[in-house]
Enzyme design. Structure first.
Site, PDB file in Angstrom:
ATOM      1  N   SER A 256      35.377 111.340 -15.424  1.00  0.00           N
ATOM      2  CA  SER A 256      35.666 111.929 -16.557  1.00  0.00           C
ATOM      3  C   SER A 256      34.410 112.501 -17.264  1.00  0.00           C
ATOM      4  CB  SER A 256      35.843 110.432 -17.606  1.00  0.00           C
ATOM      5  OG  SER A 256      34.805 109.687 -17.649  1.00  0.00           O
ATOM      6  N   LYS A 257      34.556 112.949 -18.450  1.00  0.00           N
ATOM      7  CA  LYS A 257      33.332 113.664 -19.399  1.00  0.00           C
ATOM      8  C   LYS A 257      32.512 112.659 -19.515  1.00  0.00           C
ATOM      9  CE  LYS A 257      34.643 117.785 -21.647  1.00  0.00           C
ATOM     10  NZ  LYS A 257      35.904 118.249 -22.181  1.00  0.00           N
ATOM     11  N   ARG A 258      32.855 111.472 -19.762  1.00  0.00           N
ATOM     12  CA  ARG A 258      31.635 110.460 -20.152  1.00  0.00           C
ATOM     13  C   ARG A 258      31.015 110.173 -18.993  1.00  0.00           C
ATOM     14  NH1 ARG A 258      32.786 105.005 -22.407  1.00  0.00           N
ATOM     15  NH2 ARG A 258      30.728 103.910 -22.021  1.00  0.00           N
TER      16      ARG A 258
END
Ligand code: GLU
Length: 494
Positions: A256-258
């Site tokens: 994910s981006k995170r």
């Protein structure tokens, strides 16, 4: 194995940053081209103008050049089948869309957004998968043509055969069969006149004489549509290869981006440009990504020419690959050790400069072989060897206290080190090391304690390149002055 010269393309959309997946897709295409003496083309798929990110195309081009995955034809260098930017090919797609309409394989659709929205809601209520209901498919060709001529707003949809099934062949995955009634009448050209991927890519692959399409597995879902479009035109089909997906390090799902942001905090990244800035070298990155989906022996150390020599598309592996940053470190370190000293010196130089050091070439050339075996990434050179470019270093007092010794004992050891060194005619490795080893013998101190105090005093760090070679670079005068300063530090702090 493929032997005749291929024409392959890397066709990214400039909608974001260049990541590992793009790098690997480009690399496999490049390797196949080089392996067969063919051509590798860069095509920018920027028909979705709303999603185009300024600077993304340049990042892709820079990323490819940094990796050394050079393309033979592309937007900034041209070639015989240009333009290589889809936004500059709008009319070409419209012409081919018209051809499909005339042949009865596509039709204009005049449905308003409101009608489509209502249709979608009704389908949802009936628990049907969303699909176009074929309203405009039933219009007469002449009727539809007249409405288009009158300027009525419309899109062009592909007229999927309703009967039978489609067999699409992927080189790695074999035949994929799907019932035609399950394939929607996809939009080929939007009402603003821009073609969508499904049409634009098929037209370009045909016009650019692409023989092999190596692309991401996100296109498997619409793959049967794509072969239907190609067959409707009556064109020859390229060989299709859908690559494996990348999973996050745990192997559970995509990153994910995170999680990508978290990786950066640990000095890792899934973006090519970041890897460059973090001190990874292209040789290491290439070696790492090439093995994520290619069945050469795990752990193989390969240079780009060796990859070209061994590459075989039949040995690509379609199962998902988990990103393993430990391997990135391993391959980067390994390839750093394979560089010549001069090459490595040239690559670490910008990192010293970025850290604010004025780089003296003579010193740079001397320190490079000392750190070559010890760094994993180029930026580590700064931490390890930045002190060479400092006029002075100030050690921390607590670092001057050797492990297992008191302040007083350390101070006494330091005094003895200083007088031993002062008594020597020079501080070359061959002179200084035996003298200090004799001191170790004589005092009963540990070698680690003596060398540790000396290291901290002259380099200012607990960890440094080999001590005696480092002192040679620092020079006798400065080394003795630093040792003397350390001796004084114990006194003034006792
Ligand atoms: N523009 C598409 C993408 O970025 C390219 C897919 C392909 O290689 O055909 O996913």
């Amino acid at each position: 194995m493929e032997t005749s010269p291929v024409r392959v393309r890397f066709a990214p959309s400039p909608t974001g940053r260049m990541h590992l997946g793009s790098g690997r897709t480009a690399l496999y295409n490049y390797l196949l081209a080089k392996r067969t003496g063919g051509k590798f083309i860069l095509r920018i798929e920027d028909t979705d103008t709303k999603r185009t990110v300024p600077g993304a195309e340049q990042e892709l081009i820079d990323g490819l050049r940094w990796l050394g995955v050079d393309f033979d034809e592309g937007p900034d260098i041209g070639g015989p089948y240009g333009p290589y930017r889809q936004s500059e090919r709008k009319e070409i797609y419209q012409q081919y869309a018209r051809e499909l309409v005339e042949k009865g394989h596509a039709y204009p659709c005049f449905c308003t957004p409101e009608r489509l929205e209502k249709m979608r809601q009704d389908q949802q209520k009936r628990k049907e998968p969303p699909h176009y209901d074929g309203n405009c498919r039933r219009l007469g060709q002449a009727d539809a043509a007249a409405r288009v001529a009158a300027g009525e707003k419309h899109v062009i949809r592909f007229k999927m055969p309703r009967e039978g099934s489609t067999v699409a062949r992927d080189l790695l995955r074999g035949d994929i069969t799907i019932e035609n009634k399950n394939i929607d009448d996809y939009i080929l050209v939007k009402s603003d006149g821009f073609a969508l991927y499904h049409l634009a890519a098929m037209v370009d692959d045909h016009l650019m004489k692409i023989t092999h399409v190596i692309r991401g597995s996100e296109w498997l879902g619409t793959f049967p549509l794509h072969v239907n479009i190609i067959r409707a035109f009556g064109w020859e089909e390229p060989v299709f290869i859908h690559l494996s997906v990348f999973l996050k390090p745990s192997g559970k799902g995509k990153m994910s981006k995170r999680e990508a942001a978290d990786a950066l905090k640990d000095g890792y990244s899934i973006f090519i440009k970041d890897l460059k800035d973090l001190g990874y070298i292209p040789e290491g990155v290439l070696n790492w990504i090439v093995l994520m989906g290619w069945g050469v022996a795990e752990g193989d150390v390969l240079t780009l020419p060796e990859m070209i020599e061994k590459f075989d598309i039949n040995h690509l592996n379609p199962s998902p690959a988990a990103i393993n940053f430990t391997k990135l470190d391993h391959f980067t370190g390994t390839h750093i050790r394979m560089l010549t000293d001069a090459d490595l010196a040239g690559r670490i130089r910008p990192f010293f400069e970025a850290a604010g050091y004025t780089v003296n070439d003579e010193i740079l050339n001397k320190l490079t072989p000392l750190i070559k075996e010890r760094i994993v990434t180029l930026d580590e050179a700064v931490e390890m060897a930045g002190f060479f470019f400092k006029e002075d270093v100030v050690p921390a007092l607590e670092d001057l206290i050797a492990k297992g010794l008191t302040h007083e004992q350390s101070a006494e050891a330091a005094r003895q080190i200083l007088s031993t060194l002062e008594a020597l005619p020079d501080l070359r490795h061959e002179t200084a090391e035996p003298a200090l080893r004799a001191l170790v013998e004589q005092t009963g101190l540990g070698a680690g304690q003596v060398f540790g105090i000396l290291r901290v005093a002259v380099t200012g760090q607990r960890v440094s390149p080999p001590l005696f070679e480092s002192m040679e670079i620092i020079g006798r005068e400065k080394s003795l002055a630093r040792m003397a300063r350390a001796v004084a530090m114990y006194q003034s702090n006792s």
